[in-house]
Design a protein around this motif. Sequence first.
Motif, short mmCIF file in Angstrom:
data_model
loop_
_atom_site.label_atom_id
_atom_site.label_comp_id
_atom_site.label_asym_id
_atom_site.label_seq_id
_atom_site.Cartn_x
_atom_site.Cartn_y
_atom_site.Cartn_z
N TYR A 173 -11.68 7.77 -15.54
CA TYR A 173 -12.17 6.10 -14.54
C TYR A 173 -13.14 6.63 -13.84
CZ TYR A 173 -7.08 5.41 -14.08
OH TYR A 173 -5.75 5.55 -14.93
N HIS A 174 -13.88 5.37 -13.06
CA HIS A 174 -15.48 5.70 -13.01
C HIS A 174 -15.37 5.70 -11.21
CE1 HIS A 174 -16.36 2.98 -16.88
NE2 HIS A 174 -17.41 3.89 -16.80
N TYR A 175 -14.73 4.51 -10.87
CA TYR A 175 -13.91 5.27 -9.30
C TYR A 175 -12.91 5.65 -8.82
CZ TYR A 175 -18.09 2.93 -9.61
OH TYR A 175 -20.03 1.94 -9.75
N ILE A 176 -12.61 6.31 -7.70
CA ILE A 176 -10.70 6.77 -8.11
C ILE A 176 -11.03 6.84 -6.45
CG2 ILE A 176 -10.52 7.68 -9.36
CD1 ILE A 176 -11.30 10.29 -8.04
N MET A 177 -9.80 6.27 -5.03
CA MET A 177 -9.66 5.47 -4.00
C MET A 177 -8.27 6.08 -3.27
SD MET A 177 -10.05 1.47 -3.72
CE MET A 177 -9.62 1.65 -2.35
N LYS A 178 -8.44 6.17 -2.25
CA LYS A 178 -7.37 6.57 -1.93
C LYS A 178 -6.70 5.55 -0.87
CE LYS A 178 -6.99 8.41 2.17
NZ LYS A 178 -6.03 8.26 3.51
N ALA A 179 -5.59 4.93 -0.44
CA ALA A 179 -4.92 3.79 -0.09
C ALA A 179 -3.60 4.01 0.74
CB ALA A 179 -5.69 2.11 -0.33
N ASP A 180 -3.36 3.11 2.04
CA ASP A 180 -2.81 3.38 2.47
C ASP A 180 -1.50 2.05 2.06
OD1 ASP A 180 -2.89 6.38 3.98
OD2 ASP A 180 -3.65 5.12 5.42
N ASP A 181 0.33 2.62 2.52
CA ASP A 181 0.37 1.21 2.09
C ASP A 181 0.39 0.40 3.32
OD1 ASP A 181 1.83 2.03 4.48
OD2 ASP A 181 3.85 2.94 2.64
N ASP A 182 -0.09 0.36 4.06
CA ASP A 182 -0.48 -1.06 4.97
C ASP A 182 -1.65 -1.70 4.85
OD1 ASP A 182 -1.89 1.17 6.18
OD2 ASP A 182 -1.22 0.40 7.91
N ILE A 183 -2.24 -1.65 3.64
CA ILE A 183 -3.86 -2.19 2.81
C ILE A 183 -3.16 -3.19 2.66
CG2 ILE A 183 -5.72 -1.32 1.93
CD1 ILE A 183 -6.01 1.35 3.20
N TYR A 184 -3.88 -4.23 2.02
CA TYR A 184 -4.53 -5.71 1.66
C TYR A 184 -5.35 -5.46 0.94
CZ TYR A 184 -5.07 -9.80 -0.92
OH TYR A 184 -4.77 -11.46 -1.16
N ILE A 185 -5.56 -5.17 -0.46
CA ILE A 185 -6.72 -5.07 -1.41
C ILE A 185 -7.30 -6.00 -2.45
CG2 ILE A 185 -8.53 -4.08 -2.43
CD1 ILE A 185 -6.33 -1.50 -1.46
N ARG A 186 -8.28 -6.66 -1.63
CA ARG A 186 -8.58 -8.01 -2.81
C ARG A 186 -9.13 -7.36 -3.88
NH1 ARG A 186 -11.32 -12.37 0.01
NH2 ARG A 186 -10.21 -13.99 -1.58
N LEU A 187 -8.31 -7.00 -5.02
CA LEU A 187 -9.09 -6.54 -6.00
C LEU A 187 -10.55 -7.18 -6.85
CD1 LEU A 187 -5.90 -5.69 -7.89
CD2 LEU A 187 -6.91 -4.21 -6.06
#
Length: 305
Positions: free
Chosen positions: A170-184
């Motif tokens: 992967y070029h980029y990795i990230m952490k998110a919580d399950d209460d985040i809405y990410i617009r991919l």
Amino acid sequence: MRYTPRLQGRKLIIPSFFFIIALCVLAFINEIRFGSLLSFGRCALSNVPMNNGSSETPLLSSSSSSSSGDNDIRILVGILTLPDQYPRRHFLRMIYGTQAIPNGIKIDVKFVFCNLTKEDQKVLVALEIMRYDDIIILNCNENMNKGKTYTYFSSLPDLFNETDSPNPPYHYIMKADDDIYIRLENLVASLKPLPREDLYYGYVIPFSWDIAVWLKDSEIPKKHLEGPEDKVFGDWMKEGRRGKNRFNAKWSMYNFHEPPTKCTHELWPDTIAVHLLKNQEKWIRTLNYFNVTSNLKPSKLYHIP
């Protein structure tokens, strides 16, 4: 009637006085607005401690350029959650599974939690894996602010070290919580012009793959695991002098605006991520704003007003 110079002077003083008052009021209003903008900016960057060797560039800076020179991007989004959060995982699969991804882009959304501890988990989670293959189970005990983030990031180089995989996987990795809405799609657009090495994005912690490799081998994180995870991560970057390519998306990644704080603002079209969607009402209001069902195809099988 003749006007004397004294009378003319008095007539000039009165409008000048009110003009000066108007200028002072305008300056006061602008100062308040500017102060609020600074407060929000400080909030968005509060977890990004700077070091002497780093440079921070605004996300939309035209001077940013990709070091790879191609349009292929591989992104891993790890959503940290708990084994028993079955409904939330199914909901998020709908949220991310229905988003359009540009050609040439690979985005893997994985759900990340620690060791299973109950018999029903061993059955239900295993069924999820068989059906969706989107779960990572870390070798740790469930915890908050006691090293789960470190375990996740430092485990990735060994989890994705297949010889037949691209390098890096992967070029980029990230952490998110399950209460985040990410617009991919917006996330991809924001990452495309950025470097792919020694990158620290800030806020929801996207960073380049080489930093994960460093986390795995470095002794620095192992000495400082406990505390608010985003702040601790920033401390690792500072002490290790990593993340010299620093960028921020302080206007496009923010908390839901209710209750209002210095970290929130109203929903707006250029959003990349909205955080703190703690209940269904906030999720529905957010999804309605971005019109996520606009591509629903008409059919005789259903009627939705």
